[in-house]
Design a protein around this motif. Sequence first.
Motif, short mmCIF file in Angstrom:
data_model
loop_
_atom_site.label_atom_id
_atom_site.label_comp_id
_atom_site.label_asym_id
_atom_site.label_seq_id
_atom_site.Cartn_x
_atom_site.Cartn_y
_atom_site.Cartn_z
N PHE A 197 49.52 37.52 51.85
CA PHE A 197 48.07 37.37 52.01
C PHE A 197 47.37 38.71 51.80
CE2 PHE A 197 44.33 37.37 54.93
CZ PHE A 197 43.54 36.48 54.21
N GLN A 198 47.87 39.75 52.41
CA GLN A 198 47.27 41.08 52.27
C GLN A 198 47.38 41.58 50.84
OE1 GLN A 198 45.44 42.60 54.56
NE2 GLN A 198 45.81 40.93 56.00
N ALA A 199 48.49 41.29 50.18
CA ALA A 199 48.67 41.68 48.79
C ALA A 199 47.66 40.97 47.89
CB ALA A 199 50.09 41.38 48.32
N ALA A 200 47.42 39.70 48.20
CA ALA A 200 46.46 38.92 47.41
C ALA A 200 45.04 39.46 47.57
CB ALA A 200 46.51 37.45 47.81
N LEU A 201 44.70 39.89 48.78
CA LEU A 201 43.38 40.51 49.00
C LEU A 201 43.23 41.75 48.12
CD1 LEU A 201 42.99 40.29 52.90
CD2 LEU A 201 42.06 38.74 51.16
N ILE A 202 44.28 42.55 48.06
CA ILE A 202 44.26 43.75 47.22
C ILE A 202 44.11 43.37 45.75
CG2 ILE A 202 45.66 45.70 46.40
CD1 ILE A 202 46.92 45.75 49.23
N GLY A 203 44.82 42.32 45.34
CA GLY A 203 44.82 41.91 43.94
C GLY A 203 43.47 41.42 43.43
N SER A 251 39.70 35.39 53.96
CA SER A 251 39.63 35.75 52.54
C SER A 251 38.23 35.59 51.96
CB SER A 251 40.60 34.88 51.74
OG SER A 251 40.20 33.52 51.74
N LEU A 252 37.32 34.95 52.69
CA LEU A 252 36.01 34.65 52.13
C LEU A 252 35.22 35.87 51.63
CD1 LEU A 252 34.64 31.70 54.31
CD2 LEU A 252 35.41 31.65 51.93
N PRO A 253 35.20 37.00 52.34
CA PRO A 253 34.46 38.16 51.81
C PRO A 253 34.99 38.62 50.45
CG PRO A 253 34.96 38.47 54.13
CD PRO A 253 35.73 37.27 53.69
N TYR A 254 36.30 38.53 50.26
CA TYR A 254 36.91 38.94 48.99
C TYR A 254 36.61 37.91 47.89
CZ TYR A 254 39.51 42.25 51.87
OH TYR A 254 39.85 43.27 52.73
N LEU A 255 36.66 36.65 48.25
CA LEU A 255 36.36 35.60 47.28
C LEU A 255 34.88 35.61 46.91
CD1 LEU A 255 38.56 32.73 48.76
CD2 LEU A 255 39.00 34.07 46.68
N LYS A 256 34.04 35.93 47.88
CA LYS A 256 32.61 36.03 47.60
C LYS A 256 32.34 37.13 46.57
CE LYS A 256 28.11 36.77 49.81
NZ LYS A 256 27.41 37.04 51.10
N ALA A 261 35.55 30.21 42.90
CA ALA A 261 34.85 29.03 43.42
C ALA A 261 35.84 27.98 43.90
CB ALA A 261 33.94 28.44 42.35
N GLU A 262 36.90 27.77 43.13
CA GLU A 262 37.90 26.78 43.53
C GLU A 262 38.59 27.18 44.83
OE1 GLU A 262 40.37 26.53 40.09
OE2 GLU A 262 39.04 25.13 39.05
N SER A 263 38.94 28.46 44.95
CA SER A 263 39.62 28.92 46.16
C SER A 263 38.71 28.89 47.38
CB SER A 263 40.19 30.32 45.94
OG SER A 263 41.30 30.26 45.06
N CYS A 282 45.38 35.33 39.54
CA CYS A 282 46.59 34.95 40.28
C CYS A 282 46.40 35.21 41.77
CB CYS A 282 47.79 35.74 39.75
SG CYS A 282 48.37 35.24 38.12
N SER A 283 45.79 36.34 42.10
CA SER A 283 45.55 36.68 43.51
C SER A 283 44.60 35.67 44.15
CB SER A 283 44.94 38.08 43.61
OG SER A 283 45.80 39.05 43.05
N ILE A 284 43.58 35.31 43.43
CA ILE A 284 42.60 34.34 43.93
C ILE A 284 43.25 32.98 44.16
CG2 ILE A 284 40.55 33.02 43.26
CD1 ILE A 284 39.58 35.69 41.91
N GLU A 285 44.17 32.59 43.27
CA GLU A 285 44.89 31.33 43.45
C GLU A 285 45.74 31.36 44.72
OE1 GLU A 285 45.74 28.71 39.63
OE2 GLU A 285 46.86 30.58 39.59
N ILE A 286 46.37 32.51 44.99
CA ILE A 286 47.15 32.64 46.22
C ILE A 286 46.25 32.44 47.44
CG2 ILE A 286 48.44 34.27 47.67
CD1 ILE A 286 49.48 35.55 45.06
N LEU A 287 45.08 33.06 47.41
CA LEU A 287 44.15 32.93 48.53
C LEU A 287 43.69 31.49 48.71
CD1 LEU A 287 41.98 36.16 48.12
CD2 LEU A 287 43.92 35.77 49.66
#
Length: 232
Positions: free
Chosen positions: A74-80, A104-109, A124-126, A91-96
């Motif tokens: 999870f932390q790696a995906a945030l970095i990605g 994860s919302l602040p990163y996805l935003k 948007a999908e994630s 790929c990172s967004i798909e993991i999230l």
Amino acid sequence: MLKKTKKILNEIKTIIQQKPFDYEKAENLISELNLEEAPLELENILLASINNSDENARIFAYEYLYYFDSEAVFQAALIGTTDDDDLVQMCSIEILGNLAKVESLPYLKKALGDNNPNVRCFAAESIGFVGTDEAKKMLEKQLDKETDSFAKVGIYSSLYFLGEEEMLSNIIVLLEDSYHLTIIRSLRVLEDCINQANKEMIKSSTKNLLERDIPISVKEAAEIVLEKLKRE
């Protein structure tokens, strides 16, 4: 650990350390593993590769970290999500999206405001998978200013699955888009949307699409939808 599995993991580790990274060879090796029972050793190898200077090695790492659900992943995906490479980001967004954690919302935003519409679509999908009221508001706000058709697929589909059934009509309208990848992604969403209430609408729209002069890839995606409709 089975001897064969250990041998494969050692070979993957060696390939990742080599320059340039041989993506195809690594992918062929990992295909021999049962990723549904992916060993912890593989997770560690992939996590050690997320800062690799070779972008293909990073893409490979994030693509297969999808099969793990640890806090480290999870932390790696945030970095990605902030990587310079768009494919690493996606790929990172798909993991999230798969992990669906509200953290994860602040990163996805932030990814939802990326310059690349593909990244925005995935974000948007994630966000939709997280599924909170905050996530829904985020999508509705982005919809008001989104201009790219591909990115809209992600927003429409997430809002649809979050209960806004009127978004189905918006997805169907995208079947008339000029960009073939937008049409293909819309068809894949429609395939997942099929139910007794909307199947005739989806069938009619898909058949109308097939009557047009469309690329083979679009035709194949449309035929998959019709095949699923027959089974419903």
